[in-house]
Design a protein around this motif. Structure first.
Motif, mmCIF file in Angstrom:
data_model
loop_
_atom_site.group_PDB
_atom_site.id
_atom_site.type_symbol
_atom_site.label_atom_id
_atom_site.label_comp_id
_atom_site.label_asym_id
_atom_site.label_seq_id
_atom_site.Cartn_x
_atom_site.Cartn_y
_atom_site.Cartn_z
ATOM 1 N N ALA A 198 0.817 -1.221 -0.025
ATOM 2 C CA ALA A 198 -0.141 -0.003 -0.068
ATOM 3 C C ALA A 198 0.927 1.348 -0.091
ATOM 4 O O ALA A 198 1.734 1.331 0.563
ATOM 5 N N ILE A 199 0.508 2.297 -0.675
ATOM 6 C CA ILE A 199 0.913 3.539 -0.600
ATOM 7 C C ILE A 199 0.754 4.309 0.765
ATOM 8 O O ILE A 199 -0.027 4.274 1.373
ATOM 9 N N LYS A 200 2.105 4.705 1.203
ATOM 10 C CA LYS A 200 1.894 5.485 2.320
ATOM 11 C C LYS A 200 0.933 6.417 2.588
ATOM 12 O O LYS A 200 0.596 7.143 1.694
ATOM 13 N N GLY A 201 0.084 6.097 3.667
ATOM 14 C CA GLY A 201 -1.102 7.017 4.004
ATOM 15 C C GLY A 201 -2.341 6.553 3.369
ATOM 16 O O GLY A 201 -3.405 7.143 3.619
ATOM 17 N N THR A 202 -2.309 5.324 2.708
ATOM 18 C CA THR A 202 -3.557 4.797 2.073
ATOM 19 C C THR A 202 -3.930 3.403 2.898
ATOM 20 O O THR A 202 -2.875 2.921 3.758
ATOM 21 N N LYS A 203 -4.984 2.784 3.000
ATOM 22 C CA LYS A 203 -5.284 1.496 3.227
ATOM 23 C C LYS A 203 -5.396 0.300 2.291
ATOM 24 O O LYS A 203 -5.297 0.768 1.015
ATOM 25 N N GLU A 204 -4.812 -0.601 2.738
ATOM 26 C CA GLU A 204 -4.754 -1.713 1.781
ATOM 27 C C GLU A 204 -6.001 -2.409 1.381
ATOM 28 O O GLU A 204 -6.929 -2.663 2.146
ATOM 29 N N ILE A 205 -6.235 -2.786 0.036
ATOM 30 C CA ILE A 205 -7.498 -3.381 -0.312
ATOM 31 C C ILE A 205 -7.315 -4.302 -1.535
ATOM 32 O O ILE A 205 -6.284 -3.858 -2.292
#
Length: 433
Positions: free
Chosen positions: A335-342
């Motif tokens: 995941a990109i820093k600051g995002t949530k993984e989905i």
């Protein structure tokens, strides 16, 4: 024994006279460095590698300088060798610089050059014969009596496979095919695309076996084997890389034989059937309806964009009150820093994207799939290799924006030679938030 690159050089020199020519090679990867080495070994004047990547310009690789294409003055004795999936963009760039067809040597159209007896040696031909024997074994293993094999050589490209399936039913109908078996590359994502179209008549192969089977069918003959290799109807000639041996037929001719040839695209298009997803599952995943942005920063076949860009975009979106997610589908993706993984299965892309409301992706096969999804604002980002134009619409519509099956609200943005802040501003503007 010659290696594969020396074999390619020998074949090129058998077909094309490069004596007293000033030769440039478009590309400076290790493949092209070795290609230049063998050209020089055979007495050819290799002037330079051409590369649009500023990080490698003004360097030297194995004694050959790397320069920008813009530095070349096109003259009658100049020859530029290209061999790339971005050949369309390269050719367009060279033509803008004044190059004619005589100046450009496209190796994709010279792959049928290996049949002059004695050029490559017995070991080369023995290897080719073994590959054909392997192809025959694969063919006999999966072919059933009365069933036509329909092979998709480029099924490793999700976008290509998706486009084929959008029009596959019409192709079968137009060609009066009563019984068939699709043959494609093995993989859960490929099978998910077939699931979108309720396709159950298929077999899967490892990539190497798929290409070996393709080669066998091309050489022995489709009519004789009751088999057919098909490819997307757009830019098809660039996608015949799997046909390494095509005697008595150029690759350009081969490509023309394997288009889907669908004339009325609107009528022929078959809508993919995405699975529904209960709203409670979307909420549990953290999505806010109409206030979520899903990022897709990873692609198998294209150059990645900088993490700095994705992180600054995330900061901007979060500041505006949006939930931001990174769609990840493998161990090598994070995941990109600051995002949530989905992780969004292909079969459920529609409910997730339409609930989220916004989607930002690097150009990939996934974009061909999401172009069929409405009620979602989409931004597609293009990096190096797409300097001459966009293709998400061309690939689905042959440039026709009015075809009804392109339902996505798509904005296309080039990131080439732009500062990060400008790109972020363009993305936010494209999302209209």
């Amino acid at each position: 024994m010659s290696d594969a690159i020396e074999v390619a050089v020998k074949g090129l020199l058998h077909k094309v006279n490069l004596e007293n020519k000033n030769v440039f090679i478009f590309g400076s990867t290790s493949y092209f460095v070795r290609f230049a080495y063998y050209l020089k070994e055979y007495g050819i004047n290799v002037v330079a590698h051409l590369d649009n990547n500023k990080d490698v310009q003004n360097t030297t690789k194995n004694g050959v300088p790397v320069i920008s294409p813009e530095e070349v003055t096109i003259e009658e004795d100049i020859r530029v060798i290209i061999y790339s999936r971005y050949e369309v963009e390269m050719i367009n760039q060279l033509r803008q610089l004044g190059a004619s067809d005589d100046n450009i040597i496209n190796l994709h159209f010279l792959r049928d050059i290996s049949f002059e007896e004695g050029i490559f040696g017995d070991s080369y031909y023995e290897g080719q014969i073994k590959l054909l024997e392997q192809g025959e074994k694969i063919y006999n293993r999966i072919k059933s009596e009365g069933e036509r094999l329909i092979i998709v050589p480029n099924s490793f490209c999700l976008g290509d496979l998706f486009i084929i399936m959008c029009f596959f039913a019409e192709y079968v109908k137009n060609n009066h095919i009563e019984s068939y078996r699709l043959v494609m590359e093995k993989g859960a994502s490929k099978e998910a695309i077939l699931q979108l179209f309720s396709e159950k008549n298929y077999s899967t192969l490892e990539r190497g076996d798929l290409w070996t089977l393709t080669r066998y069918v091309f050489v022995v003959g489709e009519k004789e084997l009751d088999a057919k290799c098909i490819m997307p109807f757009y830019r098809t000639y660039r996608n015949v890389q799997t046909a390494h041996i095509i005697p008595e037929m150029s690759l350009q001719e081969a490509a023309g034989r394997h288009w889907l040839f669908i004339s009325n695209l609107d009528k022929a298009y078959r809508t993919p059937a995405y699975l529904e997803e209960p709203e409670e599952n979307l909420i549990d995943a953290g999505l806010k309806k109409g206030k979520s942005v899903i990022l897709a920063p990873y692609a198998q076949s294209n150059t990645m964009l900088s993490r700095e860009l994705w992180e600054k975009l995330t900061d901007c979106l979060v500041e505006k009150g949006y939930e931001v997610f990174t769609n990840v589908s493998g161990d090598n993706e994070e995941a990109i820093k600051g995002t949530k993984e989905i992780f969004i299965p292909i079969i459920k892309l529609k409910p997730y994207l339409e609930y989220a409301g916004y989607f930002v992706s690097i150009r990939s096969g996934l974009c061909d799939i999401t172009s069929s999804i409405s009620k979602c604002r989409q931004v597609v980002l293009y990096g190096e290799g797409y300097e001459s134009g966009f293709d998400i619409v061309d690939s689905m519509t042959d440039g026709n924006l009015n075809l009804s099956f392109v339902q996505g609200d798509i904005v296309q943005i080039s990131t080439v030679n732009k500062p990060t802040e400008m790109i972020v501003d363009e993305i936010v503007s494209g999302l209209d938030i």
